[in-house]
Design a protein around this motif. Structure first.
Motif, short mmCIF file in Angstrom:
data_model
loop_
_atom_site.label_atom_id
_atom_site.label_comp_id
_atom_site.label_asym_id
_atom_site.label_seq_id
_atom_site.Cartn_x
_atom_site.Cartn_y
_atom_site.Cartn_z
N ALA A 24 0.81 -1.22 0.00
CA ALA A 24 0.00 0.00 0.00
C ALA A 24 0.85 1.27 0.00
O ALA A 24 0.38 2.33 -0.42
CB ALA A 24 -0.93 0.00 1.21
N ILE A 25 2.10 1.15 0.45
CA ILE A 25 2.92 2.35 0.65
C ILE A 25 4.18 2.37 -0.20
O ILE A 25 4.45 3.33 -0.93
CB ILE A 25 3.33 2.49 2.14
N HIS A 26 4.97 1.30 -0.13
CA HIS A 26 6.34 1.36 -0.65
C HIS A 26 6.60 0.50 -1.89
O HIS A 26 7.72 0.07 -2.12
CB HIS A 26 7.32 0.96 0.47
N GLU A 27 5.55 0.24 -2.68
CA GLU A 27 5.79 -0.52 -3.89
C GLU A 27 5.34 0.21 -5.15
O GLU A 27 5.09 -0.39 -6.19
CB GLU A 27 5.14 -1.91 -3.80
N ALA A 28 5.25 1.55 -5.04
CA ALA A 28 5.03 2.41 -6.21
C ALA A 28 3.80 2.02 -7.01
O ALA A 28 3.77 2.20 -8.23
CB ALA A 28 6.27 2.40 -7.10
N GLY A 29 2.79 1.47 -6.35
CA GLY A 29 1.58 1.07 -7.05
C GLY A 29 1.74 -0.14 -7.94
O GLY A 29 0.97 -0.34 -8.89
N ALA A 30 2.71 -1.01 -7.61
CA ALA A 30 2.98 -2.18 -8.46
C ALA A 30 1.78 -3.11 -8.55
O ALA A 30 1.50 -3.68 -9.62
CB ALA A 30 4.19 -2.94 -7.93
N VAL A 31 1.05 -3.28 -7.45
CA VAL A 31 -0.13 -4.15 -7.47
C VAL A 31 -1.24 -3.51 -8.31
O VAL A 31 -1.86 -4.17 -9.14
CB VAL A 31 -0.61 -4.46 -6.04
N GLU A 32 -1.48 -2.21 -8.11
CA GLU A 32 -2.49 -1.53 -8.92
C GLU A 32 -2.13 -1.57 -10.40
O GLU A 32 -3.01 -1.61 -11.26
CB GLU A 32 -2.64 -0.07 -8.46
N PHE A 33 -0.84 -1.59 -10.69
CA PHE A 33 -0.39 -1.64 -12.09
C PHE A 33 -0.84 -2.93 -12.76
O PHE A 33 -0.98 -2.98 -13.98
CB PHE A 33 1.14 -1.51 -12.13
N THR A 34 -1.06 -3.99 -11.97
CA THR A 34 -1.57 -5.25 -12.53
C THR A 34 -3.08 -5.22 -12.70
O THR A 34 -3.66 -6.16 -13.26
CB THR A 34 -1.20 -6.45 -11.63
N GLY A 35 -3.74 -4.16 -12.20
CA GLY A 35 -5.17 -4.04 -12.33
C GLY A 35 -5.95 -4.39 -11.09
O GLY A 35 -7.19 -4.46 -11.14
#
Length: 340
Positions: A88-99
């Protein structure tokens, strides 16, 4: 200059480098199909007390989180995490980038509370408009948390029970799992993690390896998981690299021995920080220690010591993090003591 910046400032444990050099010229099949990968899998299954577990090797933690979460959730689902959770904080939106949206709940010292999780899921399904919302399709934990805190066995059991009641997988980010398992006073073992979680990974990057994380599915992996890994550009052709490293880490308890060393150094570090009158922002039983420093003192110390900014405490004070690792030397802690 001495460094307590993080737990991956060193390259790799010497035994790993030795094994990589010894096997360097062996012609081996790729993509994790070599005998070293299979040997590592068997050793990890044994360590987890889970003989049918499926084990895969990826390169890094952010990559692993994104791939596993995408593979285990449907397109309309998100993943529930503490508001302070790593994804939620320190992965630069990597999970959201997958959709997949990260759905946050209020954490307590970095942890999700089982009762709060149940309340959140109940609230979602009681909302008559939930068909128009992102479904909670997975629960994400990290152990240790971003704050260096740990779940108890009872807490993991409660969260697991809620997840199974709502038929959603529980996934545990184990980037620093070794340090959590070897912390003083913990009642959580690797077999407990395998019992309560549907998927987790054993971190190598931060615990002695050059790179690499071992993803463990205690039951069945998602269908065609290897293909999903490749779709994400995360399938390493030279699968031997993490395979040999994890085979070494899980020989003669090396993984646990070097993790224990980091905890021993952290305890010595805590003694020094307390002796020097630095207030702890919160208590951490793991290798990460968070203290409040006057900004002027912090800048002076930075001339000779590397550590991490965490967050501002107030106008004139900052919370900073000191991290020990498998490679921390007692002499470095003594040197820090002289500088504080």
């Amino acid at each position: 200059m001495i460094s307590f910046e993080n737990d991956y400032i060193q390259g790799a444990h010497p035994e790993i480098l030795r094994r990589l050099a010894e096997t360097n010229m062996e012609p081996l099949s790729g993509y994790g199909s070599d005998p070293y990968c299979e040997s590592a899998r068997e050793k990890i299954r044994k360590a987890c007390g889970c003989e049918n577990a499926e084990v895969y090797f990826l390169v890094g933690g952010t990559q692993t989180n994104a791939v596993v979460i995408d593979a285990m959730t449907k397109g309309y689902e998100g993943v529930v995490a503490a508001d302070s959770g790593h994804i939620a904080i320190h992965e630069a939106g990597a999970v959201e980038f997958t959709g997949h949206k990260v759905l946050t709940v209020l954490g307590q010292n970095g942890k999700i509370d089982g009762k709060e999780l149940r309340k959140y899921l109940q609230g979602f399904y009681q909302d008559e408009n939930h068909e128009h919302m992102v479904f909670p399709g997975m629960v994400y934990l990290s152990h240790p948390t971003e704050f260096g805190t740990l779940y108890t066995k009872e807490e993991l059991s409660q969260i697991s029970e809620v997840c199974r009641e709502y038929e959603i997988p529980l996934y545990l980010d184990g980037a620093r799992l070794g340090y959590g398992l070897m912390s003083r006073g913990t009642d959580v073992s690797l077999s407990d993690v395998a019992e309560f979680c549907d998927a987790f990974y054993i971190g190598g990057t931060k615990v002695g390896a050059l790179c690499g994380e071992a993803v463990v599915f205690p039951g069945k992996a998602p269908k065609h998981f290897l293909t999903v890994v490749k779709q994400h550009g995360a399938l390493l052709a030279k699968g031997r690299l993490p395979g040999i490293q994890f085979d070494t880490l899980f020989t003669d308890d090396l993984y646990f021995r070097i993790s224990s060393h980091a905890i021993e150094m952290a305890e010595k570090l805590k003694e020094v920080l307390r002796e020097k009158g630095l207030p702890f922002a919160w208590e951490s039983p793991t290798n990460q220690q968070f203290v409040v420093m006057e900004d002027e003192k912090m800048e002076q110390l930075r001339e000779n010591v590397v550590f991490s900014f965490w967050e501002k405490a107030d106008r004139d004070h900052t919370i900073v993090r000191f991290a020990t690792s498998w490679g921390t030397k007692e002499e470095e802690i003594e040197e820090l003591k002289r500088m504080l």
